[in-house]
Design an enzyme around this catalytic site. Structure first.
Site, mmCIF file in Angstrom:
data_model
loop_
_atom_site.group_PDB
_atom_site.id
_atom_site.type_symbol
_atom_site.label_atom_id
_atom_site.label_comp_id
_atom_site.label_asym_id
_atom_site.label_seq_id
_atom_site.Cartn_x
_atom_site.Cartn_y
_atom_site.Cartn_z
ATOM 1 N N GLU A 165 -6.363 78.548 -14.763
ATOM 2 C CA GLU A 165 -7.751 78.734 -14.870
ATOM 3 C C GLU A 165 -8.864 77.318 -15.019
ATOM 4 O OE1 GLU A 165 -8.343 80.916 -18.539
ATOM 5 O OE2 GLU A 165 -7.049 80.112 -19.637
ATOM 6 N N HIS A 215 -16.877 87.281 -23.105
ATOM 7 C CA HIS A 215 -15.894 88.120 -23.780
ATOM 8 C C HIS A 215 -16.705 89.397 -24.321
ATOM 9 C CE1 HIS A 215 -13.436 84.599 -23.215
ATOM 10 N NE2 HIS A 215 -12.576 85.521 -22.953
ATOM 11 N N CYS A 266 -5.581 87.865 -13.607
ATOM 12 C CA CYS A 266 -6.085 88.569 -14.739
ATOM 13 C C CYS A 266 -7.419 88.718 -15.080
ATOM 14 C CB CYS A 266 -4.964 88.205 -15.795
ATOM 15 S SG CYS A 266 -5.346 86.848 -16.369
HETATM 16 C C1 PEP Z 1 -9.915 84.164 -17.562
HETATM 17 O O1 PEP Z 1 -10.345 83.180 -17.735
HETATM 18 O O2 PEP Z 1 -9.867 84.630 -16.191
HETATM 19 C C2 PEP Z 1 -9.128 84.959 -18.420
HETATM 20 C C3 PEP Z 1 -8.488 86.083 -18.067
HETATM 21 O O3 PEP Z 1 -9.232 84.405 -19.630
HETATM 22 P P1 PEP Z 1 -10.465 84.549 -20.610
HETATM 23 O O4 PEP Z 1 -11.377 85.798 -19.972
HETATM 24 O O5 PEP Z 1 -9.886 85.311 -21.865
HETATM 25 O O6 PEP Z 1 -10.959 83.263 -20.684
HETATM 26 MG MG MG Z 2 -9.747 82.095 -19.677
#
Ligand code: PEP
Ligand code: MG
Length: 599
Positions: free
Chosen positions: A442, A200, A513
């Protein structure tokens, strides 16, 4: 070679590019990796000076802890700063200073060593007590110790929000919370010892348009504050003391990028449509409400993923319903008439929420995370659901649940959502009765159960960042296994295809996403797998649109079919590069391909 000459010698360090762009400036080392604390026997006559050093460090620490909240209060417009009050409580605990001074007098050992021992014993004892409030103070004790230690050692590691001017930040690691706190006006770029593309921290760097390179191993030991540096976020390089030739070459590269950017700007209001007429919807991912403006300015057709957990980080209290409502309303207003997908909090993993994570988990990504956490804390969850519902009265707002792994989680979230609707009806607070809800896909179990999950939601959003890590058993934030993290791995592609087909069969829509959606080299692959909605960091949007407009869906279909049958992610990656090079050569030059695994 003299020391002065060697300092000026150009040195190039290769890491992993996580956020594109070039930044040049002065290095500022922040919180480098902790060194083992050295033990030194003192002479009796040195003890008074050592005592004075400790007292000075305490005074300085107290001063910093009282000044930071004032600064933060301004920055956050009165936001929460109570974490520093907790630190002051630790600092002011008479036990701490008394014990250190007593042992210093008796044992005549350097104060860093004693401080480390005393605070570690203190932290260990706290971590074992029953009372969860006291256990949570362990983090505070360690933070305060670190700060006193820095002041003792006379280092100039200003906190990230206190940079002395525009700087290239070099750190061992930056947590998502650290990155969220950075003084964005002053961070020109950053480079870290560890890290990965889908952490992140990297995601925030991209969203903020801050060039960044990670996984540089021991870069914090190789450079010093004050060095002249260049961060090449396109190729993953950190160049210390760049030579005139290097600077000239980078000047040329920047000119080429600007030219391409200008070409991309022209596309801003043009549709993302393939040459053979397939319309792809491009939305943006955001972490902070103020990023909505950038999303809109980059031509996003909505917010495909609003990572609301960032509202909960760097604070000890919880954002209330009204505070959340204000944030959601703001984003919806900026993006209107386009939709905004509010993802409910995905705390856990690498985004820790201090009040509930006093005890570190052994496997945080497999632990108390996302919707699991929310379902266990209906008090927190319902506040968020109510805020999102209320925001839906005024804008096109949709709700998305993270880390769904089975249908029962969806039935339980639906029950809580209904409770909130009922409450709002009774209170006469308006909301959109038809607000759409979606599930993030996911976790491999969710992908495999997509036909069942589809009956419970209006849409799917495929989170490839996690889907890849869980499918391939590769920790997304561990640079040691980063070479195994392969978005083009056919097992991952098969899961994506399965989800797309299930969504189609149940007449619900599906979007991607995860970071894959923002990799222009992967665009033909996702389109070929049947994905027609992509959501990504705003800065990636123009390049992806460029590729969409240059490609043919028919090519993508053939290509995806071949990829699904392939045995190797490297092979798929190679085909993609060749294809994109043939339709948009400038793009391939601009984005170095993501790392390919040696399989
Ligand atoms: C993902 O896991 O692809 C996602 C978009 O969520 P995050 O990156 O916040 O875990
Ligand atoms: Mg995720």
């Amino acid at each position: 070679m003299t020391e002065q000459q060697s300092q000026k010698t150009e040195r190039i360090f290769r890491g992993v590019q996580v956020s594109p762009g070039i930044a040049r400036g002065v290095v500022h080392i922040c919180g480098s990796q902790e060194e083992p604390v050295e033990r030194r026997q003192l002479r009796p006559e040195d003890v008074p000076a050592e005592t004075g050093r400790f007292e000075q460090a305490l005074i300085k620490t107290r001063q910093q802890l009282t000044e930071i909240p004032t600064h933060l209060g301004k920055e956050l417009g009165g936001g929460d700063v109570s974490i520093f009050d907790a630190h002051l409580l630790v600092l002011d605990d008479p036990m701490l200073a008394e014990q250190v001074l007593k042992r210093l007098k008796e044992e005549q050992i350097n104060v860093e060593y004693i401080l480390h021992e005393v605070t570690e014993q203190y932290a260990q004892a706290l971590s074992k007590v029953e009372d969860s409030y006291l256990r949570e103070r362990v983090g505070d004790v360690r933070d305060v110790t670190r700060r006193i230690m820095r002041n003792l050692q006379g280092e100039h590691r200003e906190d990230l929000q206190h940079l002395p001017g525009p700087r290239i930040v070099v750190a061992h690691d930056l947590s998502p919370s650290d990155t969220a706190l950075m003084d964005r006006a002053k961070v020109l770029g950053f480079a870290t010892d560890v890290g990965s593309r889908t952490s992140h921290t990297a995601i925030i760097a991209r969203s903020q348009g801050v060039p960044a390179v990670v996984a540089l191993h021991d870069i914090t030991r190789q450079v010093t504050t004050g060095d002249d540096a260049l961060v090449d976020g396109f190729s993953g390089l950190l160049i210390i003391n760049p030579s005139q030739t290097t600077l000239y070459e980078y000047g040329e590269i920047e000119i080429r990028h600007h030219t391409l950017e200008e070409r991309l700007t022209i596309l801003r209001d043009k549709p993302a449509e393939t040459r053979d007429g397939c319309r792809i919807e491009l939305a943006a991912n955001i972490e902070f409400p103020d990023e909505a403006v950038s999303a809109r300015d980059h031509g996003a057709e909505g917010i495909g993923l609003y990572r609301t957990e960032f509202l909960f980080l760097n604070r000890r209290d919880l954002p209330g319903e009204d505070e959340q409502l204000a944030a959601y309303r703001h984003v919806a207003k900026v993006m209107a008439p386009h939709p905004v997908i509010i993802r409910t909090i995905d705390l856990g993993g690498d985004k820790l929420f201090p009040p509930d994570h006093g005890q570190p988990e052994r496997n945080p990504f497999l632990g108390w995370r996302g919707t699991r956490f929310s379902l266990d804390r209906p008090d927190i969850f319902k506040t968020q659901l109510r805020a999102a519902l209320r925001a839906s009265a005024e804008g096109s707002v949709k709700l998305l649940y993270p880390m769904i792994s089975c249908t029962s989680e969806l039935t339980r979230t639906a029950a809580l959502l209904n409770e909130c609707k009922e409450e709002l009806r009774r209170e006469g607070k308006p909301f959109n009765e038809q607000m759409e809800v979606g599930a993030m896909i996911e976790v491999p179990s969710a992908a495999l159960m997509a036909h069942q999950l589809a009956k419970h939601v209006n849409f799917f959003s495929i989170g490839t960042n996690d889907l890849i890590q869980y499918t391939l058993a590769v920790d997304r934030v561990n640079e040691r296994v980063a070479h195994l993290y392969a978005p083009t791995f056919p097992a991952v592609l098969r899961l994506i295809k399965l989800v797309v087909d299930a969504a189609r069969a149940h007449h619900i829509w599906v979007s991607v996403c995860g970071e894959m959606a923002g990799e222009p080299l992967l665009t033909p692959l996702l389109v070929g797998l049947g994905v027609e909605k992509l959501s990504m960091s705003a800065v990636s949007l123009p390049l992806v649109k460029f590729v969409v407009r240059a490609m043919n869906r028919s090519d993508a279909l053939t290509f995806a079919e071949r990829s699904l049958q392939s045995e190797s992610p490297t092979e798929v990656q190679g085909w993609l590069e060749d294809y994109v090079r043939s339709i948009a050569p400038d793009v391939v030059e601009m984005v170095k391909p993501p790392q390919t695994p040696p399989r």
